[in-house]
Design an enzyme around this catalytic site. Structure first.
Site, short mmCIF file in Angstrom:
data_model
loop_
_atom_site.label_atom_id
_atom_site.label_comp_id
_atom_site.label_asym_id
_atom_site.label_seq_id
_atom_site.Cartn_x
_atom_site.Cartn_y
_atom_site.Cartn_z
N ASP A 24 0.84 -1.20 0.00
CA ASP A 24 0.00 0.00 0.00
C ASP A 24 0.88 1.26 0.00
O ASP A 24 2.10 1.16 0.04
CB ASP A 24 -0.84 -0.04 1.29
CG ASP A 24 -2.31 0.17 1.02
OD1 ASP A 24 -2.62 0.93 0.10
OD2 ASP A 24 -3.14 -0.40 1.76
N ASP A 61 -10.46 2.50 -3.33
CA ASP A 61 -11.06 1.25 -2.85
C ASP A 61 -12.49 1.04 -3.35
O ASP A 61 -13.27 1.98 -3.44
CB ASP A 61 -11.10 1.23 -1.32
CG ASP A 61 -9.69 1.13 -0.73
OD1 ASP A 61 -8.72 1.21 -1.49
OD2 ASP A 61 -9.60 0.97 0.49
C1 GLA Z 1 -5.95 0.79 1.48
C2 GLA Z 1 -6.10 -0.26 0.38
C3 GLA Z 1 -7.12 -1.30 0.81
C4 GLA Z 1 -6.68 -1.94 2.12
C5 GLA Z 1 -6.50 -0.87 3.18
C6 GLA Z 1 -5.86 -1.42 4.43
O1 GLA Z 1 -7.12 1.55 1.62
O2 GLA Z 1 -6.46 0.34 -0.83
O3 GLA Z 1 -7.29 -2.28 -0.18
O4 GLA Z 1 -5.49 -2.66 1.93
O5 GLA Z 1 -5.64 0.18 2.72
O6 GLA Z 1 -5.72 -0.44 5.43
#
Ligand code: GLA
Length: 542
Positions: free
Chosen positions: A159, A215
């Site tokens: 990430d 997301d």
């Molecule tokens: C980000 C990523 C998600 C997940 C979260 C975890 O938002 O895009 O897919 O991994 O972090 O905190």
């Protein structure tokens, strides 16, 4: 990661001058399939939950269908010790992370790990103290060796919340992480960059897949945004490297027709297929969608390519890609109605790349439809999709959209709303823009002005080779120049092109020679702005 740095460096040298070759056998991995803890469990994970979901993959038949990765996302850490090692939250994982990987492996499955390119992981934003100071920055090699050599994990999602916090240059930091992975004894690590936009073509050289959007969650508009976004990133998926459309929200509350669209669009784009729900608590129809063998075959196809839009009527998109063999008789086709009204569309077989009679196999009903020619008409409800395998006699593709071309300098990092990202990328890069005036709804602009800011159609196929008339559809408010090269040879310098407006499209023709098989056509101008481009059309002369 499989020594990608080396392999890709070699491949790029070859790709620059040689046309696309069909691999005789698959020499790369398909997009990964599996389950991840984030979308449903967030940081509320534990050894019992992870192993319980691994068991569910097996008992539901999902593992047999191909979903074999069990990926632990954010929330297993408890800071970093004075010895520099990540501490594990032992209330959740009393036996440590190696024990979890061992349990997953003992079930014949693969295990996935998570970290961040910077100091903190994303959960540190709101679920403190999770994720504080456990990112890779400054610990790249030690953390990778621990996770992949000591613990034995197979997949790595990295990430960038900590990277953003530290204002790191993504290309440099993710490349450093890829180098740390390459230095591990474990040579089978599948590497996913999670940077929430298409980061730039550098990512293809270092990662197996990369997230392209923010997301996913159970919201139709969000799903639609992800689908639309990936329609014009198709040039970057290929040779075992994939745009990652994010985890599957199937089984988490979408309507059945929306889940059909979700599944079909992920599969036609060869996205990784990582289920995000609680496997022990999802509707039966969701399990059936996930196990659909025809759609899985579409996703896992040996060519590993993504599908451009070949026809668009309102908000209904027809996407098509070759399956099994480049220019072979079989193509995968998805017709997605992303609009809010029922639609009737007549799908043009020529736009799909066929002439004469075709066979049509319905990937949702798992049955052949009657043979037909010229076109077929579908009525599709709002948010719903149809998916087919179409088989027949192929014709050469004649229209190539600009937004489906490979653009070396393409990145979305400096497009988004975080000003901090603009700094290291403050150089011109091409933009894909939406406009009703453009064919298929999109065009490409802001090309030219420096060495890497070019556009190339790398998949131009000529069955026999010969002379073609190439028509470029372009727009340019002020006089612009562009050089055309075919298979690395300069063909034409088009100078002083002007159309009187940024969206005033005109056409210009250039006579070119294509060789038999694969060709590449490149448009460039390192010295100044190029016109905007909508499409390129080829007509055979002799
Ligand atoms: C980000 C990523 C998600 C997940 C979260 C975890 O938002 O895009 O897919 O991994 O972090 O905190």
């Amino acid at each position: 990661m499989k020594n990608h740095l080396l392999i890709l460096a070699a491949a790029l040298v070859v790709c620059a001058c040689s046309p696309k070759q069909e691999p005789l056998t698959r020499d790369f991995d398909p997009p990964i399939m599996g389950w991840s803890s984030w979308n449903h469990f967030h940081t509320e994970i534990s050894e019992d939950i992870i192993v319980g979901q691994a068991d569910a993959l097996l008992s539901l038949g999902l593992a047999d269908a191909g979903y074999v990765y069990v990926n632990i996302d954010d929330g297993f850490t408890d800071g970093r010790g004075e010895d520099g090692r990540i501490r594990i939250d032992t209330t959740k994982f009393p036996n440590g992370m190696k024990a979890v990987a061992d349990s997953i492996h003992a079930r014949g499955l693969k295990a996935g790990m998570y970290s961040d390119a910077g100091d903190n992981t994303c959960a540190s934003r709101d679920v403190k103290p999770y994720g504080l100071n456990v990112g890779l920055y400054g610990h790249e090699l030690d953390d990778c060796k621990m996770m992949f050599d000591e613990w034995g994990y197979d997949f790595f999602k990295v990430d960038n919340c900590g990277g953003r916090h530290l204002d790191l240059n993504e290309k440099e930091q993710f490349t450093k992480i890829a180098e740390a992975l390459a230095a591990c004894d474990n040579k089978k690590i599948n590497f996913n960059v999670c940077r929430w936009v298409f980061p730039g073509t550098w990512v293809i050289d270092i990662a197996d897949s990369w997230r392209t959007t923010h997301d996913i969650w159970v919201n139709w508009d969000q799903l639609k945004t992800i689908i639309l976004e990936n329609m014009y990133l198709v040039a970057y998926t290929g040779n075992g490297h994939y745009n990652d459309m994010d985890m599957l929200e199937i089984g988490m509350g979408f309507k059945p027709e929306e889940e059909r669209t979700h599944m079909a669009c992920w599969c036609i784009q060869s996205s990784p297929m990582v289920v995000g729900c609680d496997l022990n608590n999802m509707p039966d129809y969701s399990i059936e969608f996930l196990k659909n063998p025809d759609l899985i075959a579409m996703d896992q196809d040996r060519l590993g390519i993504a599908a451009p839009v070949v026809q668009k009527e309102g908000e209904t998109y027809v996407m098509a890609k070759d399956m099994e063999h480049f220019y072979g008789p079989k193509r995968a086709v998805v017709v997605a109605n992303l609009g809010d009204e029922q639609t009737t569309i007549t799908v043009d077989l020529e736009a799909l790349g066929f002439k004469g009679k075709v066979g049509i196999y319905d990937c949702f009903k798992h049955e052949e439809r009657p043979e037909l020619s010229d076109s077929f008409t579908l009525t599709i409800g709002p948010h719903d999709s149809e998916a087919f395998f179409v088989t027949g006699k192929r014709i050469e593709q004649s229209v190539y959209q600009a937004e489906a071309a490979f653009m070396k300098a393409y990145t979305e990092i400096n497009e988004q709303d975080y000003p901090v990202y603009r700094r290291p990328y403050d150089i011109p890069s091409p933009r894909v823009r939406e406009s009703a005036s453009a064919q298929m709804g999109y065009y490409v602009t802001e090309l030219g002005g420096w060495d890497d800011n070019w556009l190339e159609w790398r998949n131009v196929y000529s069955k026999k080779g010969g002379e073609y008339s190439m028509t470029l559809r372009y727009a340019c408010a002020n006089p612009c120049n562009v050089a055309v090269s075919v298979n690395g040879n300069d063909i034409a310098a088009l100078e002083g092109l002007t159309t009187g407006g940024d969206l005033e499209w005109q056409e210009t023709n250039v006579k070119i020679k294509l060789q038999k098989g694969w060709n590449s056509i490149k448009l460039s101008n390192p010295d100044s702005s190029m016109p905007s481009f909508d499409s390129m059309t080829l007509r055979k002369i002799k």
